[in-house]
Motif scaffolding. Structure first.
Motif, short mmCIF file in Angstrom:
data_model
loop_
_atom_site.label_atom_id
_atom_site.label_comp_id
_atom_site.label_asym_id
_atom_site.label_seq_id
_atom_site.Cartn_x
_atom_site.Cartn_y
_atom_site.Cartn_z
N ASN A 135 16.09 -33.12 10.70
CA ASN A 135 15.48 -33.06 12.02
C ASN A 135 16.35 -32.18 12.92
OD1 ASN A 135 14.66 -33.56 14.72
ND2 ASN A 135 13.88 -35.57 14.17
N ARG A 151 16.74 -33.15 16.70
CA ARG A 151 17.71 -34.22 16.94
C ARG A 151 19.14 -33.69 16.82
NH1 ARG A 151 17.28 -37.39 12.22
NH2 ARG A 151 18.84 -35.96 11.38
N ASN A 180 22.15 -33.55 19.65
CA ASN A 180 23.36 -34.34 19.48
C ASN A 180 24.62 -33.49 19.51
OD1 ASN A 180 21.86 -36.67 19.26
ND2 ASN A 180 22.00 -36.81 17.02
#
Length: 236
Positions: A102, A105, A109
């Motif tokens: 992903n 994501r 992060n």
């Protein structure tokens, strides 16, 4: 006595976390290798390399076999290898190698880790030009002559041969020669302790110990992310 126990317990958990992170990293590399070249290490040099690395960190055989089996499953995550580039505090260049299912994501992060540690995530190409992408093979020195090996591996793309702090031989080659070097070592019956693709800085930047602590805080934060495989820097 209680305090000593707490220190020992903390050290034990730190080792466990480090081992768990290594196993997770190898598991993802196995998944990527199997998806790209199949589950037979005899015909898949990428998988063969990862399995050697798994043995080098004492990953149990059943866990290696389980990772290969899982990679063949229909419901297995497909991981993409993505490189992120940025700067830590004090102008230190950072490269973050990830394996993710992903990317939305992961980039969020990684950017958050950089921002919270005083760094800045950059665009593709903003930092990578400061590094060389090399194949790095670590060899046990027993029974090997460094001089003979240097001559034998030139045609396979040898760029540098040296030793690490533990006395192991370190063989480096260009990224594009990685497969040739792997094959040349196998033909000579040499099984590396580990073989990796690493980003080596062309030049390093000298900073103070206090400044280095700021950089290590960012690196440690990034390395703890589940999607992160490796982190490289040009700190001297």
């Amino acid at each position: 006595m209680g305090r000593i126990f707490e220190v020992r317990k903390s050290t034990m958990f730190a080792r466990y976390d480090r081992m768990a992170k290594q196993f997770s990293r190898i598991g993802k590399e196995i998944a990527i290798a199997v998806k790209k070249g199949g589950a037979d290490p005899n015909t898949n040099p990428m998988l063969r390399r990862v399995m050697q690395n798994a043995k080098g960190i004492n990953m149990p055989k059943d866990r290696i076999e389980g990772a290969i089996k899982n990679a063949l499953g229909k419901d297995t995550s497909n991981y993409d290898e993505v490189l992120y580039e940025g700067y830590a505090p004090h102008g230190i260049a950072i490269l973050v190698v990830t394996a993710t299912d992903n990317t939305t994501r992961t980039v969020a992060n990684v950017r958050s880790h950089f921002n919270k540690a005083g760094g800045t995530l950059g665009n593709s190409g903003s930092v990578a030009f400061m590094f060389k992408h090399l194949g790095v093979f670590k060899l046990a020195p027993a029974g090997l002559s460094a001089e003979d090996l240097e001559l034998e591996l030139i045609d396979a793309g040898l760029e540098e041969l040296g030793e690490d702090s533990e006395g192991n031989l370190i063989v480096r080659c260009e990224f594009n020669d990685f497969g040739n070097m792997q094959k040349a070592l196998e033909e000579r019956g040499i099984t590396p302790i580990s073989s990796e693709l690493e980003w080596i800085p062309l030049n390093t930047v000298a900073i103070s110990e206090e400044q280095a602590e700021d950089v290590f805080k960012l690196i440690e934060r990034v390395e703890q992310d589940d999607d992160v495989q490796q982190v490289f820097h040009n700190m001297g």
